[in-house]
Design an enzyme around this catalytic site. Structure first.
Site, PDB file in Angstrom:
ATOM      1  N   HIS A  72      -3.094 -11.688   4.752  1.00 54.10           N
ATOM      2  CA  HIS A  72      -3.297 -10.492   5.572  1.00 54.10           C
ATOM      3  C   HIS A  72      -4.680 -10.396   6.205  1.00 54.10           C
ATOM      4  O   HIS A  72      -5.051  -9.353   6.740  1.00 54.10           O
ATOM      5  CB  HIS A  72      -2.990  -9.215   4.761  1.00 54.10           C
ATOM      6  CG  HIS A  72      -1.564  -9.157   4.300  1.00 54.10           C
ATOM      7  ND1 HIS A  72      -1.205  -9.045   2.984  1.00 54.10           N
ATOM      8  CD2 HIS A  72      -0.410  -9.235   4.995  1.00 54.10           C
ATOM      9  CE1 HIS A  72       0.115  -9.047   2.881  1.00 54.10           C
ATOM     10  NE2 HIS A  72       0.611  -9.173   4.096  1.00 54.10           N
ATOM     11  N   TYR A  92      -5.155 -13.622  -4.311  1.00 54.06           N
ATOM     12  CA  TYR A  92      -4.691 -13.098  -3.019  1.00 54.06           C
ATOM     13  C   TYR A  92      -5.436 -13.759  -1.864  1.00 54.06           C
ATOM     14  O   TYR A  92      -6.674 -13.714  -1.811  1.00 54.06           O
ATOM     15  CB  TYR A  92      -4.914 -11.597  -3.025  1.00 54.06           C
ATOM     16  CG  TYR A  92      -4.467 -10.809  -1.815  1.00 54.06           C
ATOM     17  CD1 TYR A  92      -3.302 -11.107  -1.115  1.00 54.06           C
ATOM     18  CD2 TYR A  92      -5.208  -9.705  -1.402  1.00 54.06           C
ATOM     19  CE1 TYR A  92      -2.905 -10.339  -0.034  1.00 54.06           C
ATOM     20  CE2 TYR A  92      -4.814  -8.926  -0.330  1.00 54.06           C
ATOM     21  CZ  TYR A  92      -3.668  -9.243   0.355  1.00 54.06           C
ATOM     22  OH  TYR A  92      -3.272  -8.478   1.417  1.00 54.06           O
ATOM     23  N   CYS A 119       0.850  -1.191   0.000  1.00 47.73           N
ATOM     24  CA  CYS A 119       0.000   0.000   0.000  1.00 47.73           C
ATOM     25  C   CYS A 119       0.884   1.238   0.000  1.00 47.73           C
ATOM     26  O   CYS A 119       2.035   1.200   0.416  1.00 47.73           O
ATOM     27  CB  CYS A 119      -0.865   0.018   1.245  1.00 47.73           C
ATOM     28  SG  CYS A 119      -1.862  -1.452   1.363  1.00 47.73           S
ATOM     29  N   ASP A 178       3.036  -9.459   9.373  1.00 51.30           N
ATOM     30  CA  ASP A 178       3.875  -9.532   8.177  1.00 51.30           C
ATOM     31  C   ASP A 178       4.874  -8.376   8.145  1.00 51.30           C
ATOM     32  O   ASP A 178       6.031  -8.560   7.788  1.00 51.30           O
ATOM     33  CB  ASP A 178       2.961  -9.480   6.945  1.00 51.30           C
ATOM     34  CG  ASP A 178       3.708  -9.681   5.645  1.00 51.30           C
ATOM     35  OD1 ASP A 178       4.775 -10.305   5.656  1.00 51.30           O
ATOM     36  OD2 ASP A 178       3.213  -9.210   4.609  1.00 51.30           O
TER      37      ASP A 178
END
Ligand code: ADP
Ligand code: SF4
Length: 695
Positions: free
Chosen positions: A173, A170, A31, A266
């Site tokens: 997360h 994906y 991001c 992470d």
């Protein structure tokens, strides 16, 4: 300089299905707070990384359907053809340099919220939303599953049409539907999509197959998978269903990008994790697949990167933060310039920008986010605008960066530092528990300064106004820093507490200078960043009983933005500190303090030994003020400008001090508008359909 042959392995090509990465440097999706809101900024930032040698450069999360909308996060978007030109801009910017461009498609599910589209979110079962509740997601039926698969397929085609080389499926997360299907605590479905790991992996398998069928002859199909949620048996675990999922899908995708989840796990900061901290959780992945593997773990040591490949742990060195701190890391390795690498310090200021929905910034790299709007390149800078000589007073982060960048522009620079070493407040801050990597801000700049023959450094040189005027410089930058106040003035007490000076209060400066502490040590946190909590750790490590009082609802409140808050609070609790939240100091006695509840004003007294105030800092701006107060004397001395930078201008983050020093250096001898923004802006395109049908 030539590349060290030990590093040759990092420059081997690696195939990802039908496409080939030029080397093993892989900028994993991250991001950046720019996304589709500031698309040119985002595209230029990615392009600079490709220019710097990252062989693969990926997007951030890219939501692809209005029912999986990740608003308010500012991310990428591919809902319809309308979005393709924005993403194509990023692709073009990356591929211009011969790198591959990857797109991380995301469908938020119960983590998506649909705050813009106002659709009801979907999940494996009916369940409360993750994160900003209230609200619940509804259970997906078979039609929903079929729709989701079609939307993902359509999005992969749009990603291909935008020019991407790699498309992601994906599941990590805890931010996306496919991970929710994998996790047994969310997926309690009774049909063929729930229950056993074979069933829970079914949707992931189908979506990989769909994607391969749709675009797999032209694009690499990558899977980003959380292999361990680090929450024990309640979550996905590397030695259980995490491994089973990879085994079941082993060679189906073209690439495995594996990590631990959630994002705070992470992207742990250096305060809580070492470089390569994910290896114990992902080290087995290559044993169960023949496809290339990407590993992350804040890798900045090139030797460590090589060993990652040589030990068979990964094929690609995955990096988000190291690529932000130094977009030219691969190029520097290739050119044998290892000591020019600007290493990430692991502070997560970059992450904080995403949490606050603004363009990314970085402590180490002041140019990130500014590539397009200010035209700042991380490695290049305009030549000096005059032959003026520049004096920089103060060798903290601001003075160091200003001197370095001015030196790079070719100015004759003199840096005068009062102390006997460079680094300013960082010298002591980086000795606090867990913050040693922060010294990299100082060390990289000192290393660069030593390579600049046009920068002279004088230590042990505390300058006063007369001396500054006597030297006859053309420009003077005052980077004299700041120090902590000890009178309680801050965010809560807007004025000092009366009579406090006689109460033997300590400031962080006192403690860092080695002041003796007496228990019980009360640390009063009205700043809410890292300082109070590291001082609490320091006091506890010296064997004192610690009481941590904060005016905020929880410990180190602002560090929610750096994803450290829960770890800090856990650490404080585990070291036996007493935590007092939501209270402020009402009165201070010689051996006690009175606290008041922020909500009720209920009062209570507490015994104290040392009381450390972490509230606000005062700028050391006396020298600056004295100089600018006498323009005639400046003119006589031939001084054309005096500028306060860094904490001397306004105390703040280290990132702000570095940025301030850099900005000063960039702008010297240039015309900077002050009646309008001094940077390019992105004004959103207007719809052609106006006014259309109005109610
Ligand atoms: P910043 O974060 O803005 O760089 P710091 O507090 O880290 O600020 O650094 C300020 C530096 O300026 C310190 O190293 C301090 O010793 C130095 N300094 C302060 N006053 C003077 C002065 N009058 N002459 C030279 N150096 C000074
Ligand atoms: Fe690294 Fe900090 Fe920069 Fe993020 S802000 S890239 S953690 S140095």
């Amino acid at each position: 300089m030539a590349r060290d042959p030990r590093y040759d392995v990092l420059f081997e090509e690696v195939k990802i299905g039908p496409v080939t990465a030029p080397n093993r440097f892989y900028q994993v999706p991250h991001c950046n707070g720019m996304g589709t809101q500031y698309p040119s900024s985002m595209a230029a930032m990615r392009g600079v990384k490709a220019e710097g040698g990252w062989g693969v450069v990926c997007t951030e999360e890219c939501d692809f359907h209005h029912t999986g909308d990740v608003t308010p996060a500012i991310e990428a978007r591919l809902w319809t053809e309308q979005d393709i030109p924005i993403m194509a801009r990023m692709v073009e910017s990356v591929k211009r340099h011969g790198s591959l461009a990857g797109c991380e498609l995301v469908y938020g599910g119960m983590a998506g919220h649909n705050l813009y589209s106002r659709d009801v979110a979907m999940a494996p079962v009916a369940i409360p939303m993750e994160g900003t509740a209230p609200g619940q997601a509804r259970a997906m039926d078979k039609t929903d599953i079929a729709n989701f698969r079609r939307w993902h397929r359509q999005a992969a085609v749009r990603a291909r049409d935008a020019g991407f080389d790699i498309v992601y499926v994906y599941a990590s997360h805890n931010l996306c539907l496919l991970q929710h299907f994998l996790a047994h605590r969310y997926n309690t479905r009774m049909d063929e999509y729930g229950g056993s790991i074979e069933n829970r992996v079914r949707l992931l398998r189908e979506v990989i197959e769909d994607t391969k069928e749709a675009v797999g002859d032209t694009m690499g199909v990558a899977v980003r998978l959380c292999v361990d949620e680090l929450i024990g048996a309640e979550g996905i675990q590397a030695n259980e269903d995490g491994r089973a999922a990879v085994e079941l899908l082993a060679d189906l995708p073209d690439l495995w990008d594996v990590n631990v989840s959630e994002w705070d796990k992470d992207s742990q900061t250096a305060r809580f994790s070492e470089e390569g901290f994910q290896e114990p959780f992902i080290g087995w992945v290559k044993e169960v697949t023949n496809k290339p593997v990407v590993a992350v773990g804040r890798y900045t040591s090139v030797d460590r990167m090589v060993s990652l490949v040589n030990k068979g742990i990964a094929d690609f060195i995955g990096a988000a933060r190291p690529s932000i701190a130094d977009p030219f890391l691969p190029r520097k390795v290739e050119e044998g310039r290892i000591d020019d690498i600007r290493e990430c310090i692991g502070c997560n200021i970059c992450v904080s920008a995403d949490f606050m929905n603004m363009p990314m910034r970085c402590t180490q790299n002041p140019t990130t986010g500014e590539e397009w709007r200010r035209g700042w390149h991380p490695e290049q800078i305009a030549e000096k605008g005059s032959d003026g000589r520049v004096l920089v007073v103060g060798g903290g982060p601001a003075g160091l960066e200003a001197s370095r960048a001015l030196g790079q522009r070719g100015y004759a620079v003199t840096l005068a530092e009062a102390g006997t070493e460079l680094g300013g407040h960082l010298n002591r801050v980086s000795q606090l528990p867990g913050l040693s990597t922060w010294a990299r801000v100082r060390d990289w700049r000192i290393g660069q300064l030593h390579k600049l023959a046009n920068v002279e450094i004088f230590l042990d040189s505390k300058l006063d106004a007369n001396q500054v005027r006597e030297f006859g410089f053309d420009h003077v930058a005052i980077a004299t820093g700041s120090s902590w106040r000890g009178d309680a003035m801050g965010s809560t007490h807007r004025t000092p507490i009366e009579g406090i000076h006689e109460k033997g209060i300590l400031t962080p400066n006192d403690v860092m200078a080695g002041a003796e502490l007496e228990g019980p040590v009360i640390i009063y946190d009205d700043e809410h960043y890292f300082m109070a909590s590291v001082l609490a750790e320091l006091a506890a490590s010296q064997g004192h009983k610690v009481v941590y009082v904060t005016t905020a609802p929880d410990a180190a409140h602002w560090t929610h933005n750096t994803m450290e808050q829960s770890l800090i609070q856990k650490r404080l609790i585990e070291m036996g500190a007493e935590l007092v939240m939501g209270k402020h100091i009402a009165q201070i006695g010689d051996q006690e303090i009175e606290l008041a509840c922020n909500f009720t004003d209920n009062r209570s007294w507490m015994d104290r030994g040392s009381l450390i105030m972490v509230t606000m800092r005062d700028a050391h701006d006396a020298l600056y003020s004295e100089l600018v107060a006498d323009p005639a004397a400046l003119e006589t001395a031939g001084i054309k400008s005096v500028t306060a930078i860094g904490d001397c201008l306004a105390p703040g983050l280290i990132a702000a001090a570095v940025y301030s020093g850099h900005k000063y250096a960039r702008e010297l001898d240039t015309e900077v508008p002050i009646d309008s923004p001094p940077f390019r802006r992105e004004v959103m395109g207007l719809s052609n359909d106006w006014p259309g049908e109005l109610p």
